[in-house]
Design a protein around this motif. Structure first.
Motif, PDB file in Angstrom:
ATOM      1  N   ALA A  14     121.971 -47.453  95.919  1.00  0.00           N
ATOM      2  CA  ALA A  14     123.256 -48.092  95.657  1.00  0.00           C
ATOM      3  C   ALA A  14     123.848 -48.574  96.975  1.00  0.00           C
ATOM      4  O   ALA A  14     123.987 -47.799  97.920  1.00  0.00           O
ATOM      5  N   LEU A  15     124.174 -49.878  97.031  1.00  0.00           N
ATOM      6  CA  LEU A  15     124.868 -50.447  98.177  1.00  0.00           C
ATOM      7  C   LEU A  15     126.355 -50.362  97.900  1.00  0.00           C
ATOM      8  O   LEU A  15     126.838 -50.877  96.895  1.00  0.00           O
ATOM      9  N   LYS A  16     127.068 -49.700  98.800  1.00  0.00           N
ATOM     10  CA  LYS A  16     128.502 -49.507  98.626  1.00  0.00           C
ATOM     11  C   LYS A  16     129.287 -50.536  99.434  1.00  0.00           C
ATOM     12  O   LYS A  16     128.765 -51.147 100.372  1.00  0.00           O
ATOM     13  N   GLY A  17     130.533 -50.711  99.076  1.00  0.00           N
ATOM     14  CA  GLY A  17     131.402 -51.680  99.721  1.00  0.00           C
ATOM     15  C   GLY A  17     131.623 -51.446 101.201  1.00  0.00           C
ATOM     16  O   GLY A  17     131.928 -52.374 101.944  1.00  0.00           O
ATOM     17  N   ASP A  18     131.435 -50.211 101.655  1.00  0.00           N
ATOM     18  CA  ASP A  18     131.603 -49.914 103.078  1.00  0.00           C
ATOM     19  C   ASP A  18     130.330 -50.172 103.887  1.00  0.00           C
ATOM     20  O   ASP A  18     130.259 -49.875 105.062  1.00  0.00           O
ATOM     21  N   GLY A  19     129.281 -50.733 103.243  1.00  0.00           N
ATOM     22  CA  GLY A  19     128.035 -51.040 103.939  1.00  0.00           C
ATOM     23  C   GLY A  19     127.048 -49.896 103.994  1.00  0.00           C
ATOM     24  O   GLY A  19     126.001 -50.005 104.623  1.00  0.00           O
ATOM     25  N   SER A  20     127.326 -48.798 103.325  1.00  0.00           N
ATOM     26  CA  SER A  20     126.388 -47.677 103.301  1.00  0.00           C
ATOM     27  C   SER A  20     125.498 -47.787 102.067  1.00  0.00           C
ATOM     28  O   SER A  20     125.815 -48.484 101.110  1.00  0.00           O
ATOM     29  N   VAL A  21     124.341 -47.101 102.115  1.00  0.00           N
ATOM     30  CA  VAL A  21     123.413 -47.061 100.993  1.00  0.00           C
ATOM     31  C   VAL A  21     123.159 -45.604 100.645  1.00  0.00           C
ATOM     32  O   VAL A  21     122.839 -44.798 101.515  1.00  0.00           O
ATOM     33  N   VAL A  22     123.268 -45.290  99.362  1.00  0.00           N
ATOM     34  CA  VAL A  22     122.986 -43.950  98.859  1.00  0.00           C
ATOM     35  C   VAL A  22     121.751 -44.060  97.977  1.00  0.00           C
ATOM     36  O   VAL A  22     121.664 -44.952  97.130  1.00  0.00           O
ATOM     37  N   THR A  23     120.759 -43.175  98.188  1.00  0.00           N
ATOM     38  CA  THR A  23     119.546 -43.193  97.375  1.00  0.00           C
ATOM     39  C   THR A  23     119.375 -41.865  96.658  1.00  0.00           C
ATOM     40  O   THR A  23     119.820 -40.828  97.130  1.00  0.00           O
ATOM     41  N   TRP A  24     118.707 -41.922  95.489  1.00  0.00           N
ATOM     42  CA  TRP A  24     118.381 -40.704  94.760  1.00  0.00           C
ATOM     43  C   TRP A  24     117.179 -40.984  93.867  1.00  0.00           C
ATOM     44  O   TRP A  24     116.900 -42.120  93.527  1.00  0.00           O
ATOM     45  N   GLY A  25     116.445 -39.935  93.561  1.00  0.00           N
ATOM     46  CA  GLY A  25     115.289 -40.085  92.686  1.00  0.00           C
ATOM     47  C   GLY A  25     114.160 -39.158  93.084  1.00  0.00           C
ATOM     48  O   GLY A  25     114.368 -38.144  93.726  1.00  0.00           O
ATOM     49  N   THR A  26     112.935 -39.543  92.739  1.00  0.00           N
ATOM     50  CA  THR A  26     111.761 -38.716  92.916  1.00  0.00           C
ATOM     51  C   THR A  26     111.239 -38.735  94.339  1.00  0.00           C
ATOM     52  O   THR A  26     110.900 -39.785  94.866  1.00  0.00           O
ATOM     53  N   GLY A  27     111.155 -37.575  94.952  1.00  0.00           N
ATOM     54  CA  GLY A  27     110.498 -37.348  96.245  1.00  0.00           C
ATOM     55  C   GLY A  27     110.609 -38.445  97.269  1.00  0.00           C
ATOM     56  O   GLY A  27     111.692 -38.914  97.572  1.00  0.00           O
ATOM     57  N   SER A  28     109.461 -38.885  97.794  1.00  0.00           N
ATOM     58  CA  SER A  28     109.445 -39.855  98.882  1.00  0.00           C
ATOM     59  C   SER A  28     109.846 -41.249  98.424  1.00  0.00           C
ATOM     60  O   SER A  28     110.041 -42.136  99.249  1.00  0.00           O
TER      61      SER A  28
END
Length: 132
Positions: A14-28
């Motif tokens: 997910a790309l957020k409005g503040d320019g950060s990216v959050v990731t989630w899911g399976t392993g690598s």
């Protein structure tokens, strides 16, 4: 808030409005660490996510995490290959040659003048900015 969400089949970014990216899911398939700032674009490409920072550098997240200096204006990817348009209008590609990751046969045509590229499920395509 969240501006964009992409998936590589095993994870999300997910790309957020503040320019950060959050990731989630399976392993690598998800990044080990979230990118904190300055991201303007993120795509899913195979088992990784590729992000472009405001300064044009690329950050690869996931199974082949790496950071690359560069002058990138756009990135695209499919299940097995990726491509980047640099600010000088040239293109660089990487990944599985059968999916567009090897552009050596058309390298001469990709050295300048490319404004935008698109990807489909099996190959990358080139479009040029046409003069009026």
């Amino acid at each position: 808030g969240v501006l964009q969400v992409v998936s590589n089949g095993k994870a999300f970014a997910a790309l957020k409005g503040d320019g950060s990216v959050v990731t989630w899911g399976t392993g690598s398939y998800a990044a080990a660490e979230d990118v904190k700032s300055d991201i303007v674009q993120v795509i899913a490409a195979g088992a990784e996510f590729v992000a472009v920072r405001y300064d044009g550098s690329m950050v690869m997240l996931g199974s082949s995490a790496a950071e690359s200096a560069g002058d990138v204006s756009q990135i695209v990817g499919n299940s097995s290959a990726s491509a980047a348009v640099k600010r000088d209008g040239s293109v660089t590609t990487w990944g599985d040659p059968d999916f567009g990751g090897d552009s050596s046969l058309v390298a001469e045509k990709l050295r300048e003048g490319v404004a935008h590229i698109v990807a489909n499920s099996a190959a990358l395509q080139r479009s040029e900015l046409m003069a009026p």
